[in-house]
Design an enzyme around this catalytic site. Structure first.
Site: not given
Length: 229
Positions: A76-77, A95, A97, A99, A167, A196
């Protein structure tokens, strides 16, 4: 500087560039009238710029945050960043990860007394908190779902399945805690806060927005106050 949010989350102020004075001097550069201290007339200028949508001077100061929040908050951000009216090309979002990393997996688990009801006259949002009995059952079901999924994830890792595929077994996707860096201008911060911190915003992201707001007011008190609706 860090502020805890919800049960496991936080907002950490990593770095800032500039000050309220940066807004003033970038606005006055065309007249070659830079100043070394913030005067009353400069504060009035900041308010004038914000009121009349002369927003470019507010993009000469930035804030960088590290955020740890449920995935539903992160997505949402991000929506309110890419939907920003000024489309700041210098906003950055990086962000972690799964992976590449297998750090401790955590989930946002609402307290038993914190499950909210569906509002009567809205398609989204929430109403008052539900009774404790429903809350206990909801928390129990969520924990069971997470436990079952994590067993499958651990099995996949133990059997040599690539992390990027393992994952897929991680449960409760919207409650999964994720970590990211967010760097943006004062205008970008204000746009997010105006959206927000509103009473209609979801409780969880509003809690994070209030943490961001406290940092922003501390570092840029005049500019942020002027930009907030």
């Amino acid at each position: 500087m860090m502020k805890k949010v919800l049960d496991k989350g936080y907002v950490r102020l990593v770095d800032t560039m500039g000050s309220d004075l940066s807004v003033v001097n970038s606005a006055r550069v065309s007249f070659n009238k830079a100043t070394e201290s913030l005067r009353d007339e400069d504060k009035k200028l900041i308010k004038y710029l914000a009121k009349n949508d002369h927003t470019s001077p507010f993009r000469h100061a930035t804030m960088q945050f590290e955020i740890y929040a449920p995935l539903m908050v992160a997505r949402q951000w991000w929506k309110y960043i890419i939907g920003s009216s000024h489309q700041d090309p210098f906003t950055a979002w990086n962000e972690s990860s799964r992976r590449y990393v297998t750090e401790a997996i955590e989930f946002y688990i609402p307290e038993e007394n914190a499950w909210r009801s569906k509002p009567e006259n809205m398609k989204q949002g929430s109403g008052d908190n539900l009774g404790i009995e429903i809350g206990k059952e909801a928390t129990k079901k969520l924990l069971c779902q997470i436990e079952a999924g994590m067993k499958n994830y651990d099995w996949a890792i133990e059997n040599g399945i690539a992390t990027e595929q393992a994952r897929l077994f991680i449960p409760s996707a919207y409650g999964l805690m994720v970590r990211w860096y967010w760097t943006t201008s004062l205008q970008g911060v204000a746009h997010f806060l105006n959206q927000r911190t509103d009473d209609h915003a979801q409780f969880e992201i509003r809690a994070y927005a209030e943490a961001v707001k406290s940092f922003a007011i501390d570092k840029f008190p005049i500019a942020i106050e002027a930009l907030l609706i």
